[in-house]
Design a protein around this motif. Structure first.
Motif, PDB file in Angstrom:
ATOM      1  N   VAL A  92       2.311  25.862  42.610  1.00 10.00           N
ATOM      2  CA  VAL A  92       3.750  26.123  42.529  1.00 10.00           C
ATOM      3  C   VAL A  92       4.535  24.842  42.754  1.00 10.00           C
ATOM      4  O   VAL A  92       5.533  24.581  42.072  1.00 10.00           O
TER       5      VAL A  92
ATOM      6  N   ALA B 134       2.409  26.349  34.798  1.00 10.83           N
ATOM      7  CA  ALA B 134       3.710  26.967  35.051  1.00 10.83           C
ATOM      8  C   ALA B 134       3.611  28.478  34.931  1.00 10.83           C
ATOM      9  O   ALA B 134       4.201  29.220  35.721  1.00 10.83           O
ATOM     10  N   ALA B 135       2.844  28.955  33.952  1.00 10.60           N
ATOM     11  CA  ALA B 135       2.644  30.400  33.796  1.00 10.60           C
ATOM     12  C   ALA B 135       1.867  30.958  34.973  1.00 10.60           C
ATOM     13  O   ALA B 135       2.160  32.065  35.461  1.00 10.60           O
TER      14      ALA B 135
ATOM     15  N   THR C 283      -3.497  33.681  30.943  1.00 14.68           N
ATOM     16  CA  THR C 283      -2.976  33.420  32.289  1.00 14.68           C
ATOM     17  C   THR C 283      -3.767  34.201  33.329  1.00 14.68           C
ATOM     18  O   THR C 283      -4.060  33.684  34.417  1.00 14.68           O
TER      19      THR C 283
ATOM     20  N   GLY D  29       5.625  35.679  41.294  1.00 14.23           N
ATOM     21  CA  GLY D  29       5.986  37.036  40.902  1.00 14.23           C
ATOM     22  C   GLY D  29       5.493  38.077  41.886  1.00 14.23           C
ATOM     23  O   GLY D  29       5.949  39.228  41.852  1.00 14.23           O
TER      24      GLY D  29
ATOM     25  N   ASP E 251       4.244  31.116  37.863  1.00 13.12           N
ATOM     26  CA  ASP E 251       5.138  32.276  37.716  1.00 13.12           C
ATOM     27  C   ASP E 251       4.447  33.551  38.173  1.00 13.12           C
ATOM     28  O   ASP E 251       5.070  34.420  38.798  1.00 13.12           O
ATOM     29  N   ARG E 252       3.158  33.664  37.871  1.00 15.89           N
ATOM     30  CA  ARG E 252       2.414  34.852  38.271  1.00 15.89           C
ATOM     31  C   ARG E 252       2.291  34.905  39.803  1.00 15.89           C
ATOM     32  O   ARG E 252       2.392  35.978  40.404  1.00 15.89           O
TER      33      ARG E 252
ATOM     34  N   GLY F 208       8.486  26.535  35.194  1.00 17.89           N
ATOM     35  CA  GLY F 208       8.242  27.805  35.874  1.00 17.89           C
ATOM     36  C   GLY F 208       9.515  28.500  36.323  1.00 17.89           C
ATOM     37  O   GLY F 208      10.630  27.990  36.196  1.00 17.89           O
ATOM     38  N   ALA F 209       9.303  29.681  36.881  1.00 12.92           N
ATOM     39  CA  ALA F 209      10.413  30.529  37.300  1.00 12.92           C
ATOM     40  C   ALA F 209      11.029  30.040  38.608  1.00 12.92           C
ATOM     41  O   ALA F 209      10.420  29.281  39.356  1.00 12.92           O
ATOM     42  N   THR F 210      12.247  30.468  38.869  1.00 17.50           N
ATOM     43  CA  THR F 210      12.958  30.097  40.093  1.00 17.50           C
ATOM     44  C   THR F 210      13.055  31.285  41.047  1.00 17.50           C
ATOM     45  O   THR F 210      13.936  31.323  41.900  1.00 17.50           O
ATOM     46  N   ARG F 211      12.135  32.224  40.914  1.00 13.99           N
ATOM     47  CA  ARG F 211      12.206  33.454  41.706  1.00 13.99           C
ATOM     48  C   ARG F 211      12.229  33.174  43.203  1.00 13.99           C
ATOM     49  O   ARG F 211      13.009  33.790  43.938  1.00 13.99           O
TER      50      ARG F 211
ATOM     51  N   THR G 295       4.475  22.535  39.586  1.00 19.94           N
ATOM     52  CA  THR G 295       5.340  22.985  38.495  1.00 19.94           C
ATOM     53  C   THR G 295       6.812  22.846  38.868  1.00 19.94           C
ATOM     54  O   THR G 295       7.640  22.510  38.027  1.00 19.94           O
TER      55      THR G 295
END
Length: 212
Positions: free
Chosen positions: A112, A67-68, A24, A75, A71-72, A121-124, A115
């Protein structure tokens, strides 16, 4: 905001052994170098000095890899500490921080968004927006919808801004009298302000849409 600032991380040293995190890392750095259209699994494998098939030990397909990477990117969005500012100011500062995290990487918004469209991916980002409007008198499901709407605006606006920046870098600037980054910032802030003004109406809108 004066313009995009792409990351300047050096490409990871080639290593015969890689894990999901290191792959990643290199994918994110390669994204900055070549952009999303040219970020292929084959090109990533060449950068890692492995066969393309080796990547599938870590990711089932390219979308899982992206997706990774997404997420980065999300993040990097800072979690705002509780403060005494009003809800409109909190939402604006939160939205700006999300936009800036997307702008930190070439094609960051598109990665983003792609994805998110596939529910990967994340929902942050959405969770941080919900935290910014936590004191709004909204039911949890309405607050979630508001956060989704705000994020979709941020993603669309940032994609447009990045496309304009790419065009300008290739000499295709439309020649506006004012720098587009400055005018886009004003448009962005105006859009978030309109969301803030409409939040009190969101609950009423949901009630009106509910079957009698």
């Amino acid at each position: 905001m004066n313009g995009v600032q792409y990351s300047e991380n050096m490409m990871a040293a080639r290593n015969p052994r890689h894990d999901r995190e290191s792959v990643t890392d290199v994918a994110l750095s390669l994204l900055d170098q070549v952009g999303l259209p040219d970020l292929s699994m084959r090109r990533l494998a060449a950068e890692l000095d492995v066969q393309p098939s080796a990547l599938y030990w870590h990711f089932a397909n390219k979308q899982e890899l992206l997706a990774a990477v997404a997420d980065r990117i999300v993040g990097q969005i800072p979690q705002r500490s509780a403060d005494s500012s009003d809800a409109a100011t909190r939402l604006l500062l939160t939205a700006r921080s999300i936009r800036d995290a997307l702008l930190a990487y070439r094609d960051g918004a598109e990665v983003v968004q792609s994805t998110a469209a596939l529910r990967l991916g994340a929902t942050r980002a959405t969770e941080i927006i919900q935290d910014a409007i936590l004191d709004a008198p909204l039911a949890p499901d309405v607050r979630s919808d508001v956060a989704d709407a705000v994020l979709q605006f941020i993603l669309g606006h940032t994609m447009l801004l990045q496309q304009r920046m790419h065009a300008a870098s290739h000499g295709a600037d439309a020649g506006d009298e004012s720098p587009f980054a400055d005018s886009s910032s004003r448009v962005f802030d105006t859009g978030i302000a309109l969301f803030s003004a409409g939040i009190p109406l969101s609950g009423a809108l949901r009630s009106a849409q509910s079957p009698a």
